[in-house]
Motif scaffolding. Sequence first.
Motif, PDB file in Angstrom:
ATOM      1  N   ARG A   1     -10.457  -1.338  -3.611  1.00 16.47           N
ATOM      2  CA  ARG A   1      -9.315  -1.829  -2.845  1.00 16.47           C
ATOM      3  C   ARG A   1      -9.696  -3.113  -2.111  1.00 16.47           C
ATOM      4  N   LYS A   2     -10.913  -3.139  -1.561  1.00 14.89           N
ATOM      5  CA  LYS A   2     -11.381  -4.324  -0.845  1.00 14.89           C
ATOM      6  C   LYS A   2     -11.603  -5.481  -1.800  1.00 14.89           C
ATOM      7  N   VAL A   3     -12.192  -5.216  -2.964  1.00 13.28           N
ATOM      8  CA  VAL A   3     -12.449  -6.256  -3.952  1.00 13.28           C
ATOM      9  C   VAL A   3     -11.145  -6.885  -4.424  1.00 13.28           C
ATOM     10  N   ARG A   4     -10.118  -6.053  -4.597  1.00 14.18           N
ATOM     11  CA  ARG A   4      -8.808  -6.561  -5.036  1.00 14.18           C
ATOM     12  C   ARG A   4      -8.067  -7.291  -3.926  1.00 14.18           C
ATOM     13  N   GLY A   5      -8.592  -7.245  -2.715  1.00 15.70           N
ATOM     14  CA  GLY A   5      -7.931  -7.919  -1.604  1.00 15.70           C
ATOM     15  C   GLY A   5      -6.658  -7.240  -1.178  1.00 15.70           C
ATOM     16  N   GLN A   6      -6.578  -5.926  -1.364  1.00 17.57           N
ATOM     17  CA  GLN A   6      -5.373  -5.175  -1.033  1.00 17.57           C
ATOM     18  C   GLN A   6      -5.525  -4.464   0.301  1.00 17.57           C
ATOM     19  N   LYS A   7      -4.399  -4.168   0.907  1.00 15.50           N
ATOM     20  CA  LYS A   7      -4.400  -3.471   2.184  1.00 15.50           C
ATOM     21  C   LYS A   7      -4.779  -2.000   1.979  1.00 15.50           C
ATOM     22  N   ILE A   8      -5.454  -1.456   2.983  1.00 18.47           N
ATOM     23  CA  ILE A   8      -5.798  -0.041   2.961  1.00 18.47           C
ATOM     24  C   ILE A   8      -4.522   0.780   3.152  1.00 18.47           C
ATOM     25  N   THR A   9      -4.309   1.749   2.295  1.00 16.99           N
ATOM     26  CA  THR A   9      -3.118   2.581   2.370  1.00 16.99           C
ATOM     27  C   THR A   9      -3.387   3.846   3.180  1.00 16.99           C
ATOM     28  N   HIS A  10      -2.313   4.580   3.475  1.00 18.90           N
ATOM     29  CA  HIS A  10      -2.471   5.862   4.168  1.00 18.90           C
ATOM     30  C   HIS A  10      -3.329   6.817   3.338  1.00 18.90           C
ATOM     31  N   GLY A  11      -3.146   6.772   2.026  1.00 21.11           N
ATOM     32  CA  GLY A  11      -3.939   7.622   1.154  1.00 21.11           C
ATOM     33  C   GLY A  11      -5.423   7.315   1.242  1.00 21.11           C
ATOM     34  N   ASP A  12      -5.767   6.032   1.405  1.00 16.83           N
ATOM     35  CA  ASP A  12      -7.171   5.642   1.559  1.00 16.83           C
ATOM     36  C   ASP A  12      -7.758   6.208   2.847  1.00 16.83           C
ATOM     37  N   TYR A  13      -6.968   6.177   3.909  1.00 21.19           N
ATOM     38  CA  TYR A  13      -7.444   6.727   5.182  1.00 21.19           C
ATOM     39  C   TYR A  13      -7.657   8.238   5.078  1.00 21.19           C
ATOM     40  N   TRP A  14      -6.764   8.919   4.363  1.00 16.82           N
ATOM     41  CA  TRP A  14      -6.946  10.361   4.179  1.00 16.82           C
ATOM     42  C   TRP A  14      -8.201  10.642   3.352  1.00 16.82           C
ATOM     43  N   CYS A  15      -8.454   9.814   2.354  1.00 14.27           N
ATOM     44  CA  CYS A  15      -9.688   9.968   1.569  1.00 14.27           C
ATOM     45  C   CYS A  15     -10.916   9.719   2.428  1.00 14.27           C
TER      46      CYS A  15
END
Length: 325
Positions: A19-33
């Motif tokens: 997600r970081k490499v793609r330059g995308q925002k962290i999603t709620h699902g990422d925080y749950w992971c």
Amino acid sequence: MWVCLVVSVALIVARLALRKVRGQKITHGDYWCLCAAVSIVGRLLANHFLLIYGSTRILSAERRIELLKPGFEVQASEIITGSKLVLATRSLLICVLWSLKMAVLDLLARLIMKMPYERKLLYVFWTALFLTYLASIIPVFVGCHPFKKNWQIHPYPGDCVIGNVWLFTYEVSNILTDILLMAVPFSLILSVRIPGMQRLRLLFLFSIGIFLIAVSIMRIVQGHNSRVQSAHTLWASLEILFAVIVAVTPTLYALVRNRHENTTYDKSHLSMGATARTHPGSLAEGDRYAARVWTELNDSASRTDTTSIEGILVERRYETSDVKL
């Protein structure tokens, strides 16, 4: 145990790193992971010492009496500590599994976004996950009464220390919620017009949860009345590994194939409204409502129009007479 849990954490880290490499925002699902990863590490440490110290549920009657004798104070203290760690490992296991379920729900929220039944369906999922979480976590602390029986060495505290009630309650809750979370993507994939190979690929990605259900069933069978701590730890570790695979595989697949996931996701939903733009295959405006569903999986062969939208854009049509946008 170490292999399963380290691989689980590595998969979650890979999701966040991509997600970081793609330059995308962290999603709620990422925080749950991320929450699941923290709980996995905590459970790994707790289980490490639990396997060393042991717990009261594995003690024979002779060993219980022996631990009361002078000179066995250290061993008795370790058994008590290990028995308290059992409560910690059970609690952390539930936190891991339900955090990963919330990560899956975040993906499903993207699948059903802008559909007429989106809000009601999400309420159903939130309520189901909350109630099953409570049903799973409460037996950890109320199984033995009084509470100190959980680490009582002598006299024998009873079968409550085995945790049969907790095991059955949380595994049934686990299976039911897994089936519920699988129902939405399966119904969408089977109802949309997409190429056969693409349909099979999507079904495979979202059917990994079947293996998790199988592990849960095996854990009930194996864990009932079992006093072997290593077996409990092994099956729980496998359960966590499959749960992580279920939660991260679709997103990892999307991040590897799609460099513009967030951008195209926003475009696909900003373009929707009361008068959806017509495209090949859609019906006349005013007759029906075409809902575009974002599945985070890139496949150029599935594009339904000539825009730059990437990802799988599939159509489900609803009568507009009962739809409020």
